[in-house]
Design a protein around this motif. Structure first.
Motif, PDB file in Angstrom:
ATOM      1  N   LEU A 166     -33.215 -18.222-102.366  1.00 58.26           N
ATOM      2  CA  LEU A 166     -33.071 -19.673-102.454  1.00 58.26           C
ATOM      3  C   LEU A 166     -33.501 -20.086-103.851  1.00 58.26           C
ATOM      4  O   LEU A 166     -34.519 -19.599-104.356  1.00 58.26           O
ATOM      5  CB  LEU A 166     -33.970 -20.373-101.431  1.00 58.26           C
ATOM      6  N   LEU A 167     -32.722 -20.974-104.455  1.00 59.67           N
ATOM      7  CA  LEU A 167     -33.109 -21.553-105.745  1.00 59.67           C
ATOM      8  C   LEU A 167     -33.542 -22.971-105.459  1.00 59.67           C
ATOM      9  O   LEU A 167     -32.717 -23.800-105.048  1.00 59.67           O
ATOM     10  CB  LEU A 167     -31.917 -21.568-106.706  1.00 59.67           C
ATOM     11  N   ILE A 168     -34.817 -23.253-105.630  1.00 57.97           N
ATOM     12  CA  ILE A 168     -35.279 -24.589-105.252  1.00 57.97           C
ATOM     13  C   ILE A 168     -35.815 -25.337-106.467  1.00 57.97           C
ATOM     14  O   ILE A 168     -36.223 -24.746-107.456  1.00 57.97           O
ATOM     15  CB  ILE A 168     -36.347 -24.542-104.132  1.00 57.97           C
ATOM     16  N   GLY A 169     -35.792 -26.647-106.361  1.00 69.74           N
ATOM     17  CA  GLY A 169     -36.298 -27.467-107.457  1.00 69.74           C
ATOM     18  C   GLY A 169     -35.651 -28.829-107.423  1.00 69.74           C
ATOM     19  O   GLY A 169     -34.618 -29.030-106.794  1.00 69.74           O
ATOM     20  N   ALA A 170     -36.273 -29.776-108.093  1.00 68.97           N
ATOM     21  CA  ALA A 170     -35.753 -31.139-108.127  1.00 68.97           C
ATOM     22  C   ALA A 170     -34.523 -31.195-109.026  1.00 68.97           C
ATOM     23  O   ALA A 170     -34.205 -30.226-109.726  1.00 68.97           O
ATOM     24  CB  ALA A 170     -36.837 -32.067-108.642  1.00 68.97           C
ATOM     25  N   GLY A 171     -33.823 -32.330-109.004  1.00 67.66           N
ATOM     26  CA  GLY A 171     -32.671 -32.527-109.879  1.00 67.66           C
ATOM     27  C   GLY A 171     -33.095 -32.342-111.332  1.00 67.66           C
ATOM     28  O   GLY A 171     -34.155 -32.803-111.733  1.00 67.66           O
ATOM     29  N   GLY A 172     -32.270 -31.627-112.105  1.00 69.61           N
ATOM     30  CA  GLY A 172     -32.595 -31.444-113.521  1.00 69.61           C
ATOM     31  C   GLY A 172     -33.453 -30.216-113.781  1.00 69.61           C
ATOM     32  O   GLY A 172     -33.789 -29.918-114.921  1.00 69.61           O
ATOM     33  N   SER A 173     -33.786 -29.480-112.719  1.00 70.53           N
ATOM     34  CA  SER A 173     -34.646 -28.307-112.900  1.00 70.53           C
ATOM     35  C   SER A 173     -33.837 -27.082-113.332  1.00 70.53           C
ATOM     36  O   SER A 173     -34.414 -26.077-113.720  1.00 70.53           O
ATOM     37  CB  SER A 173     -35.387 -27.995-111.603  1.00 70.53           C
ATOM     38  N   GLY A 174     -32.526 -27.171-113.231  1.00 70.26           N
ATOM     39  CA  GLY A 174     -31.691 -26.037-113.608  1.00 70.26           C
ATOM     40  C   GLY A 174     -31.202 -25.243-112.414  1.00 70.26           C
ATOM     41  O   GLY A 174     -30.536 -24.220-112.549  1.00 70.26           O
ATOM     42  N   LYS A 175     -31.481 -25.731-111.218  1.00 70.92           N
ATOM     43  CA  LYS A 175     -31.128 -25.039-109.973  1.00 70.92           C
ATOM     44  C   LYS A 175     -29.607 -24.860-109.835  1.00 70.92           C
ATOM     45  O   LYS A 175     -29.112 -23.753-109.634  1.00 70.92           O
ATOM     46  CB  LYS A 175     -31.705 -25.890-108.830  1.00 70.92           C
ATOM     47  N   THR A 176     -28.871 -25.966-109.965  1.00 67.46           N
ATOM     48  CA  THR A 176     -27.422 -25.912-109.771  1.00 67.46           C
ATOM     49  C   THR A 176     -26.745 -25.125-110.885  1.00 67.46           C
ATOM     50  O   THR A 176     -25.888 -24.273-110.626  1.00 67.46           O
ATOM     51  CB  THR A 176     -26.849 -27.346-109.716  1.00 67.46           C
ATOM     52  N   THR A 177     -27.151 -25.394-112.118  1.00 68.60           N
ATOM     53  CA  THR A 177     -26.536 -24.693-113.253  1.00 68.60           C
ATOM     54  C   THR A 177     -26.767 -23.188-113.112  1.00 68.60           C
ATOM     55  O   THR A 177     -25.863 -22.382-113.355  1.00 68.60           O
ATOM     56  CB  THR A 177     -27.140 -25.197-114.579  1.00 68.60           C
ATOM     57  N   THR A 178     -27.969 -22.819-112.692  1.00 67.75           N
ATOM     58  CA  THR A 178     -28.275 -21.395-112.506  1.00 67.75           C
ATOM     59  C   THR A 178     -27.375 -20.806-111.426  1.00 67.75           C
ATOM     60  O   THR A 178     -26.803 -19.720-111.603  1.00 67.75           O
ATOM     61  CB  THR A 178     -29.757 -21.222-112.083  1.00 67.75           C
ATOM     62  N   ALA A 179     -27.232 -21.522-110.315  1.00 67.41           N
ATOM     63  CA  ALA A 179     -26.412 -21.005-109.209  1.00 67.41           C
ATOM     64  C   ALA A 179     -24.954 -20.872-109.630  1.00 67.41           C
ATOM     65  O   ALA A 179     -24.304 -19.865-109.337  1.00 67.41           O
ATOM     66  CB  ALA A 179     -26.533 -21.929-107.997  1.00 67.41           C
ATOM     67  N   LEU A 180     -24.439 -21.883-110.327  1.00 65.74           N
ATOM     68  CA  LEU A 180     -23.022 -21.844-110.703  1.00 65.74           C
ATOM     69  C   LEU A 180     -22.754 -20.788-111.765  1.00 65.74           C
ATOM     70  O   LEU A 180     -21.766 -20.056-111.690  1.00 65.74           O
ATOM     71  CB  LEU A 180     -22.565 -23.225-111.183  1.00 65.74           C
ATOM     72  N   SER A 181     -23.644 -20.688-112.748  1.00 68.25           N
ATOM     73  CA  SER A 181     -23.385 -19.674-113.770  1.00 68.25           C
ATOM     74  C   SER A 181     -23.517 -18.273-113.174  1.00 68.25           C
ATOM     75  O   SER A 181     -22.811 -17.352-113.585  1.00 68.25           O
ATOM     76  CB  SER A 181     -24.283 -19.865-114.991  1.00 68.25           C
ATOM     77  N   ALA A 182     -24.399 -18.124-112.180  1.00 65.31           N
ATOM     78  CA  ALA A 182     -24.506 -16.826-111.495  1.00 65.31           C
ATOM     79  C   ALA A 182     -23.213 -16.522-110.741  1.00 65.31           C
ATOM     80  O   ALA A 182     -22.721 -15.386-110.758  1.00 65.31           O
ATOM     81  CB  ALA A 182     -25.689 -16.846-110.534  1.00 65.31           C
ATOM     82  N   ALA A 183     -22.637 -17.540-110.095  1.00 64.35           N
ATOM     83  CA  ALA A 183     -21.380 -17.338-109.351  1.00 64.35           C
ATOM     84  C   ALA A 183     -20.261 -16.906-110.297  1.00 64.35           C
ATOM     85  O   ALA A 183     -19.423 -16.073-109.952  1.00 64.35           O
ATOM     86  CB  ALA A 183     -20.991 -18.622-108.630  1.00 64.35           C
ATOM     87  N   PHE A 184     -20.261 -17.447-111.514  1.00 66.77           N
ATOM     88  CA  PHE A 184     -19.252 -17.073-112.505  1.00 66.77           C
ATOM     89  C   PHE A 184     -19.479 -15.644-113.016  1.00 66.77           C
ATOM     90  O   PHE A 184     -18.603 -15.065-113.621  1.00 66.77           O
ATOM     91  CB  PHE A 184     -19.293 -18.042-113.705  1.00 66.77           C
ATOM     92  N   SER A 185     -20.682 -15.138-112.802  1.00 68.68           N
ATOM     93  CA  SER A 185     -21.005 -13.809-113.332  1.00 68.68           C
ATOM     94  C   SER A 185     -21.034 -12.726-112.262  1.00 68.68           C
ATOM     95  O   SER A 185     -21.665 -11.683-112.442  1.00 68.68           O
ATOM     96  CB  SER A 185     -22.378 -13.847-114.008  1.00 68.68           C
TER      97      SER A 185
END
Lengths: 333, 136
Positions: A166-185
């Motif tokens: 699970l990648l957790i954190g408030a908005g702006g913590s980098g959670k979504t960007t991390t998940a999406l860039s991982a999906a691209f990789s």
């Protein structure tokens, strides 16, 4: 009672339906139009059951909107009149039947735990905000989760080698960007904002195969700009992961928690943190976002995370390097 | 007179994890992490022990009696100021096992307040949806 409120006793088209499964739970969605069927099946495409493989549904969801010129439902009008900027959510309970009206989305959703039926109504489909198209019916899935002993948690989730985090954190913590860039990789993807957590067998269950992103984050992931299915006038962009042939999984064993933090440093570092910290951040952001959740959600999350390690990850400046470090971390779990 | 506190339920929920305690105030939108010493004190108060009884059971562990009393009073006052615990009626005649004193620490977080559920679940009145029943 709920059938009448949402007016589903009137002739209901039999043509438009979709069946999906989450773990062994079978959900049947009934749509009033082909257009709504197209909108609301897309986020769940990875969970759809092939025709002929359906069984008796555990939950039936009725999704309706009005025809042009038709008057909105009486119950919706009542909620809408009571709604104000200050009163963002109206949540009512009556003998196990719950209704939720959200001021910002104008969606009225209902859940009846006795009949295992749920309802989702908006007068016109073009009123739907982008986040309802990307991740619809959260309130319904929250109640479904409760009925199964699961929790709908506010978290992104990725995985590798049959290990999910699970990648957790408030908005702006980098959670979504991390998940999406991982999906691209090439990482396995389970969700960018909401996933289900089953504490009974410690699995993470995917719900939406969508990804939302801030328009300015497309500098990091240039592809996102071209993939967005909504206009730039929306607050955020979103796309569906099947567009990029991402490895979207229905579920993965829950093996760890990652709390990303924007670091602005050259390289990515991670260190282990106490499980209490992970429980604190995950439960707080889940409970405050999900109407009607409380002690049961806190207990569920606590039960699930006590067996897994938690790490705070200070993100470096380079996507490739971040993914290398995440790969190392997850493989070592 | 004994002073007794109890968790301010249902607005406040809590859960132990390892030796710490997570406490969430659903009304204020604030949430708290209690270190092991604070978690132990919380659990003792939650069990129905009076502040005086909790104090009696504390072993000095290198601290002075005054230090210990002040720390416990400050801790209990903070719990009440934050509406995490409220005065309760009766002493449940709970026995407190001796416990070595350690400084209780509470970390407070308020970054979720903007997401606060301003409108909690209402029961529906006889008039039907969406009319709120009178609170009992």
């Amino acid at each position: 009672m709920m059938d009448q409120l949402f007016s589903i006793h009137s002739p209901w088209p039999k043509t438009y339906k979709a069946d999906l499964s989450i773990a062994s739970v079978h959900i049947r969605m009934h749509f009033i139009s082909q257009e709504s069927q197209q909108i609301f099946t897309r986020p769940f495409r990875h969970l759809l059951i092939a025709e002929g493989m359906e069984s008796t549904p555990d939950l039936q969801i009725y999704i309706r909107h009005d025809k042009p010129g038709q008057t909105p439902l009486e119950v919706w009008r009542q909620f809408d009149q009571n709604s104000t900027e200050e009163r963002q959510r109206q949540l009512y309970n009556k003998d196990g039947q719950v209704l939720l009206y959200q001021h910002d989305s104008k969606v009225l959703a209902g859940y009846d735990r006795h009949t295992q039926k749920a309802y989702y109504y908006i007068p016109k489909l073009d009123m739907l905000p982008f986040y309802e198209k990307a991740a619809p019916m959260r309130m319904i899935f929250h109640h479904l989760a409760q009925s199964q002993g699961w929790s709908l948690v506010h978290s992104a989730s990725i995985g590798l080698d049959n290990k999910g985090v699970l990648l957790i954190g408030a908005g702006g913590s980098g959670k979504t960007t991390t998940a999406l860039s991982a999906a691209f990789s090439g990482f396995t993807y389970l969700g960018d904002d909401y996933v289900l957590l089953n504490p009974q067998d410690n699995t993470i269950l995917s719900l939406y195969q969508s990804g939302k992103f801030r328009w300015d984050s497309s500098q990091i992931l240039e592809e996102l700009n071209n993939l967005a299915v909504n206009p730039r006038t929306d607050k955020k962009g979103f796309f569906f992961l099947d567009e990029i042939d991402a490895n979207v999984s229905k579920s993965l064993p829950f093996c760890g928690i990652v709390i990303p933090k924007i670091g602005g440093l050259e390289s990515t570092t991670f260190h282990r943190i106490p499980s209490a910290k992970a429980l604190l951040f995950l439960s707080a952001s889940t409970i405050f976002q999900m109407p009607g959740s409380g002690q049961a959600t806190l207990k569920n999350i606590s039960k699930a995370i006590q067996h897994v390690p938690a790490y705070e990850v200070t993100l470096g400046n380079h996507t490739k390097e971040i993914n290398q470090q995440l790969r190392k971390l997850i493989k070592g779990l | 007179m004994s002073r007794i506190l109890r968790p301010n339920e249902p607005s406040v929920i809590s859960e132990p994890m390892d030796e710490e305690l997570v406490v969430i105030n659903l009304e204020s939108g604030c949430y708290y992490n209690l270190n092991p010493a604070a978690a132990k004190l919380w659990l003792r108060l939650e069990s129905g022990a009076s502040i005086e009884k909790v104090l009696e059971a504390q072993q000095l562990n290198g601290h002075s009696k005054e230090e210990m009393t002040e720390a416990l009073n400050t801790f209990c006052q903070y719990l009440q100021e934050e509406n995490l615990m409220i005065p309760a009626g009766e002493d449940n005649d709970v026995t407190c096992q001796p416990m070595e004193f350690d400084e209780p620490e509470i970390e407070k977080f308020s970054d979720m307040q903007e997401m606060l559920l301003l409108d909690p679940i209402h029961e529906v009145s006889e008039m039907g949806w969406p009319n709120e029943a009178e609170k009992k």
